[in-house]
Design a protein around this motif. Structure first.
Motif, mmCIF file in Angstrom:
data_model
loop_
_atom_site.group_PDB
_atom_site.id
_atom_site.type_symbol
_atom_site.label_atom_id
_atom_site.label_comp_id
_atom_site.label_asym_id
_atom_site.label_seq_id
_atom_site.Cartn_x
_atom_site.Cartn_y
_atom_site.Cartn_z
ATOM 1 N N UNK A 258 0.796 -1.220 0.000
ATOM 2 C CA UNK A 258 0.000 0.000 0.000
ATOM 3 C C UNK A 258 0.824 1.262 0.000
ATOM 4 N N UNK A 259 2.023 1.208 -0.554
ATOM 5 C CA UNK A 259 2.878 2.377 -0.592
ATOM 6 C C UNK A 259 3.574 2.680 0.715
ATOM 7 N N UNK A 260 3.423 1.810 1.696
ATOM 8 C CA UNK A 260 4.058 2.019 2.992
ATOM 9 C C UNK A 260 5.227 1.064 3.137
ATOM 10 N N UNK A 261 6.431 1.605 3.282
ATOM 11 C CA UNK A 261 7.636 0.794 3.425
ATOM 12 C C UNK A 261 7.744 0.273 4.848
ATOM 13 N N UNK A 262 8.029 -1.009 4.942
ATOM 14 C CA UNK A 262 8.191 -1.642 6.247
ATOM 15 C C UNK A 262 9.431 -2.523 6.192
ATOM 16 N N UNK A 263 10.501 -2.072 6.825
ATOM 17 C CA UNK A 263 11.759 -2.810 6.858
ATOM 18 C C UNK A 263 11.854 -3.599 8.142
ATOM 19 N N UNK A 264 12.272 -4.860 8.003
ATOM 20 C CA UNK A 264 12.377 -5.770 9.139
ATOM 21 C C UNK A 264 13.841 -5.965 9.520
ATOM 22 N N UNK A 265 14.158 -7.048 10.151
ATOM 23 C CA UNK A 265 15.535 -7.322 10.548
ATOM 24 C C UNK A 265 16.403 -7.726 9.368
#
Length: 343
Positions: A258-265
């Motif tokens: 949805x255009x939202x960046x979500x960076x994990x480990x």
């Protein structure tokens, strides 16, 4: 019969081949014994040959390339989505051929014999190190059953065993003393094997120009440079430094929508052995940076202050992978000011 693309399913003894024309219509399929493979491909016109990047794929890639074919090594995880129908060897070959035709597919570079030599030495050395660690832990545990508890560390174990053998009052039986002598001989033998492989890597890194250029980078010694060289090759398989770093698992995983960046480990994908070497090299650089004031050290110290020690080490390992790729890809040496100015 206009054969353009060939899918080859590799095996130890029985190989399966499916051939396609320029409209990707299947025109031939064949089961081949190992001694028939080169003879079969020698009779084909120059074609694009797709194979999974698996055991023996680099050998067959070199052999088929020598026959005039364009060889594409596809990572196995990228072949699976193209598999249709039930799992069998011919369907595997069809999926490999289709994956090899995708223009955006990230292919694996075919290793040279020299690169495979380096990799073989690293694999043998790593196995000896694992065996030595297992042997030392086992010995320490067996001694604990006799009430003798030794501190951790190989050096302590090496120094303690001769003294335990000479001490007649420590409660060890004669039979166990004989077993301990044999265990100590095993430990010495593994040390000699590891020293031999390490010396081989030092010699190879001195003879290889790419390894010499990599060693101009802080954190790259003979071990790290030879491992990096054997894994990355000339760097042409990667479009940029981040791709090389991502293949080694030194960048964050991503789960965006949805255009939202979500960076994990950190992803920790790819070659765990090489990634650990880069992290160890980065750790040495971070330690030294605390006593320096050059641009790279200031960048490391800032990351360490803001994000902590471990994240600074991983960030430095990521940078080492990118710098190493640039040196291999553009046939250059390390330039400290340019490397630091990018951040």
């Amino acid at each position: 019969m206009n054969i353009i693309t060939v899918g080859l399913d590799l095996a130890k003894s029985v190989f399966h081949v499916v051939c396609f024309n320029d409209h990707f219509k299947e025109v031939k399929k064949r089961m081949l014994r190992r001694n028939q493979v080169l003879q079969f491909f020698a009779q084909l016109p120059p074609s694009r040959v797709g194979m999974e990047a698996c055991a023996s794929s680099h050998y067959w890639g070199r052999e088929l390339r020598a026959l005039g074919h364009e060889v594409k090594l596809v990572p196995p995880q990228y072949v699976k989505p193209y598999l249709r129908g039930n799992k069998n060897d011919y369907n595997d070959a069809r999926a490999i051929a289709e994956a090899a035709t995708r223009p955006s597919m990230p292919f694996v570079a075919i290793k040279t014999v020299a690169e495979q030599d380096m990799q073989a030495i690293h694999r043998m050395r790593a196995q000896c190190i694992r065996d030595r660690t297992a042997l030392s832990n086992s010995t320490r545990g067996l001694l604990g059953e006799f009430g003798i508890v030794l501190p951790k560390g190989l050096t302590t174990l090496r120094k303690s065993i001769p003294g335990l053998l000479e001490d007649a009052e420590n409660g060890l039986s004669d039979r166990f003393r004989n077993l301990l002598v044999r265990r100590y001989e095993q430990l010495v033998e593994l040390d000699e094997h590891i020293a031999f492989y390490t010396n081989e890597l030092v010699v190879l890194s001195q003879q290889d120009d790419a390894c010499q250029r990599l060693q101009t980078v802080p954190g790259f010694g003979p071990i790290v440079s030879s491992a990096f060289r054997s894994a990355i090759g000339d760097g042409r398989a990667y479009g940029h430094g981040r791709a090389a770093s991502a293949s080694l698992g030194l960048v964050p995983r991503q789960h965006s929508s949805g255009g939202k960046d979500n960076l994990l480990g950190i992803s920790k994908r790819g070659d765990r052995y090489l990634r650990s070497l880069l992290v160890h090299g980065a750790r040495a650089v971070v330690v030294q940076a605390a006593r320096k004031d050059d641009p790279l050290s200031r960048w490391i110290n800032r990351i360490r202050k803001e994000r902590g020690w471990n994240k600074a080490v991983v960030a430095m390992a990521n940078k080492l992978a990118r710098i190493g790729w640039a040196i291999l890809r553009y046939n250059t040496i390390y330039q400290p000011v340019s490397a630091a100015s990018r951040h």
